[in-house]
Design a protein around this motif. Structure first.
Motif, PDB file in Angstrom:
ATOM      1  N   UNK A   1       0.854  -1.182   0.000  1.00  0.00           N
ATOM      2  CA  UNK A   1       0.000   0.000   0.000  1.00  0.00           C
ATOM      3  C   UNK A   1       0.887   1.228   0.000  1.00  0.00           C
ATOM      4  N   UNK A   2       0.309   2.342  -0.363  1.00  0.00           N
ATOM      5  CA  UNK A   2       1.072   3.585  -0.354  1.00  0.00           C
ATOM      6  C   UNK A   2       0.926   4.305   0.980  1.00  0.00           C
ATOM      7  N   UNK A   3       0.290   3.637   1.950  1.00  0.00           N
ATOM      8  CA  UNK A   3       0.076   4.251   3.250  1.00  0.00           C
ATOM      9  C   UNK A   3       1.407   4.558   3.927  1.00  0.00           C
ATOM     10  N   UNK A   4       1.472   5.704   4.578  1.00  0.00           N
ATOM     11  CA  UNK A   4       2.690   6.068   5.315  1.00  0.00           C
ATOM     12  C   UNK A   4       2.600   5.485   6.721  1.00  0.00           C
ATOM     13  N   UNK A   5       2.890   4.208   6.840  1.00  0.00           N
ATOM     14  CA  UNK A   5       2.824   3.544   8.143  1.00  0.00           C
ATOM     15  C   UNK A   5       4.232   3.246   8.648  1.00  0.00           C
TER      16      UNK A   5
ATOM     17  N   UNK B   1       0.231  12.979  11.173  1.00  0.00           N
ATOM     18  CA  UNK B   1       0.078  13.874  10.015  1.00  0.00           C
ATOM     19  C   UNK B   1      -0.382  13.071   8.795  1.00  0.00           C
ATOM     20  N   UNK B   2       0.186  11.866   8.622  1.00  0.00           N
ATOM     21  CA  UNK B   2      -0.194  11.031   7.484  1.00  0.00           C
ATOM     22  C   UNK B   2      -1.662  10.622   7.571  1.00  0.00           C
ATOM     23  N   UNK B   3      -2.130  10.307   8.803  1.00  0.00           N
ATOM     24  CA  UNK B   3      -3.548   9.933   8.972  1.00  0.00           C
ATOM     25  C   UNK B   3      -4.428  11.157   8.712  1.00  0.00           C
TER      26      UNK B   3
ATOM     27  N   UNK C   1      -4.158  12.415   5.180  1.00  0.00           N
ATOM     28  CA  UNK C   1      -4.197  11.301   4.223  1.00  0.00           C
ATOM     29  C   UNK C   1      -2.993  11.333   3.283  1.00  0.00           C
ATOM     30  N   UNK C   2      -1.820  11.578   3.867  1.00  0.00           N
ATOM     31  CA  UNK C   2      -0.585  11.616   3.073  1.00  0.00           C
ATOM     32  C   UNK C   2      -0.239  10.212   2.612  1.00  0.00           C
ATOM     33  N   UNK C   3       0.341  10.106   1.424  1.00  0.00           N
ATOM     34  CA  UNK C   3       0.719   8.809   0.867  1.00  0.00           C
ATOM     35  C   UNK C   3       2.112   8.917   0.251  1.00  0.00           C
ATOM     36  N   UNK C   4       2.718   7.765   0.010  1.00  0.00           N
ATOM     37  CA  UNK C   4       4.022   7.766  -0.636  1.00  0.00           C
ATOM     38  C   UNK C   4       3.887   8.440  -2.005  1.00  0.00           C
ATOM     39  N   UNK C   5       4.833   9.341  -2.357  1.00  0.00           N
ATOM     40  CA  UNK C   5       4.761   9.957  -3.691  1.00  0.00           C
ATOM     41  C   UNK C   5       4.923   8.893  -4.782  1.00  0.00           C
TER      42      UNK C   5
END
Lengths: 209, 209, 209
Positions: A151-155, A194-196, A199-203
């Protein structure tokens, strides 16, 4: 309350947060109460188990069964309250708690492994990451979900950034170990929050396509 | 025949049953003879391997390679006789044998881990469950099948019930250890047999949906 | 250059080949740079990690972090040069390098485990196979790809053949250990190269369908 006690109770809270978030994550996958208990517990203690196996140290939850009881209890509560924990607002709060738990587990593991002098400087960071995300990876594989690696999620990236920074602090300025640990947990949590929130994601240019 | 010998031969029979059932379970998944041998052996010895790794004890099949030879031999026979083992009547018998094997492995592991005084009372139950279902979970993940955690089949719950009851007996009435072990294997097998015979499934209200 | 040094540098080259091939294999799966680093490193060192856990020996990459740095470095280079490594001609070369790496890792592990006298003769062969294909299996499971156990590709069988032959040589003619190791690496590589070149596959009668 001593620092050790504070750390223990934070670990218990993080364990519960991992288990509850896991139960919320696997709804709609045809899992029954047994599966919920197994997957909740694996998510909560699986990463630390792999860490201890690689360290060839006694498994933490065998030394102190509280982790298992909390993970199973939190999973059971989440199962019976699943209409609540999967509800939008509550689930959002869970994501933040989960982000804090992951940050705490990761930095705590880096710290512990560093004190053992085990494969410095890379192994503590790797084992910190395994502690934080290993259980979730096992849960997703066993529940047939795409893992977070797909996923592109920033986890994981905030965790990796904070673990690496903490390893740098331990290398260069060991006297700031306690403050560094607290700061790196906070940093990891804030990046994840901040990502949550936004809704920031990997570029896209960092995707392998 | 001593009790130890009886236990050894029962373990061999259970190993063979696990391997043969595994081969029957993975038909139609494009697996070749090599994959059959690997997945049959993993199903038969995988759970016990994870148990021994967590116990940090010597791996049982390294101590006694008979387990490997029996698992590989049974898998090869099942592969070449696959039109037989996947046939309705034979497959049904296999399910019962597999249920008995799982019951035996689980209770035997609880007993062994309990004697080591390892994380009583929860760790023996957890390791008993891992011994019985860990290999099957690994097989399903590697063969791309939904794991038993994603089905309503009553496979693991009879095991969990029997392992927990056995832990209770060991806690309260250690003098009934041998009779308790035999009784809990029988109980787990009978519950599983009932589930197979009447096609019992987890009730819907215990599903996470 | 001593034999130990030659072996070390061959291991490093094989590690890099495993990581680069892994990155080429997981394109189009929505994996980002973090996932690429994780999956590249797992492919390169995962099998050896499982081997060392089962052996209950110190993990090789903790003893010598070069393996991790090479795996991460090769993965990062492969990520940024992914239009090159997934291109037909280059990818074909990678497959040969990967086949050589797998042969080297497998035979080297059989040799090491044999010297430890660990579960002879079956355990060295099993651990040699785990060393060579375990990391790739973990990568495929985590990336949601069908594992090699579900393909007719001749990847593992040449390795199994060479590892078994090497175990036979060590049993019957230990004085030919060095020549046997070199010969079995070559044999495994040549069989794999033939399979790649002529697109050889498992014959249909060896499929479980």
């Amino acid at each position: 309350m001593t620092l050790t006690e504070a750390s223990f109770w934070t670990g218990m809270a993080a364990t519960a947060a991992f288990a509850v978030t896991a139960v919320a994550a696997i709804k709609n996958r045809g899992v029954d109460l047994f599966g919920v208990l197994v997957l909740g517990a694996i998510t909560a203690v699986g990463g630390g188990t792999i860490r201890d196996v690689i360290l060839q140290q006694p498994i933490f939850w065998v030394q102190n069964l509280s982790y298992i009881w909390v993970a199973l209890g939190a999973s059971a509560i989440a199962f019976f309250g699943r209409s609540l924990v999967t509800e939008g607002q509550t689930y959002a709060i869970l994501l933040y708690l989960d982000g804090f738990g992951a940050a705490f587990f990761a930095i705590h593991a880096v710290d512990t492994v560093w004190k053992l002098g085990f494969g410095l400087p890379a192994a503590p960071v790797i084992l910190g990451m395994i502690t934080a995300i290993g259980g979730g990876l096992m849960r997703d594989v066993l529940a047939g979900r795409p893992t977070l690696l797909m996923s592109r999620e920033l986890y994981a990236v905030p965790l990796l950034f904070a673990c690496s920074l903490f390893a740098l602090i331990l290398t260069l300025a060991l006297e700031y170990q306690a403050a560094g640990a607290a700061g790196c947990v906070a940093l990891s949590f804030l990046l994840r929050a901040a990502a949550i929130h936004w809704n920031l994601r990997m570029p896209r240019w960092l995707l392998s396509k």
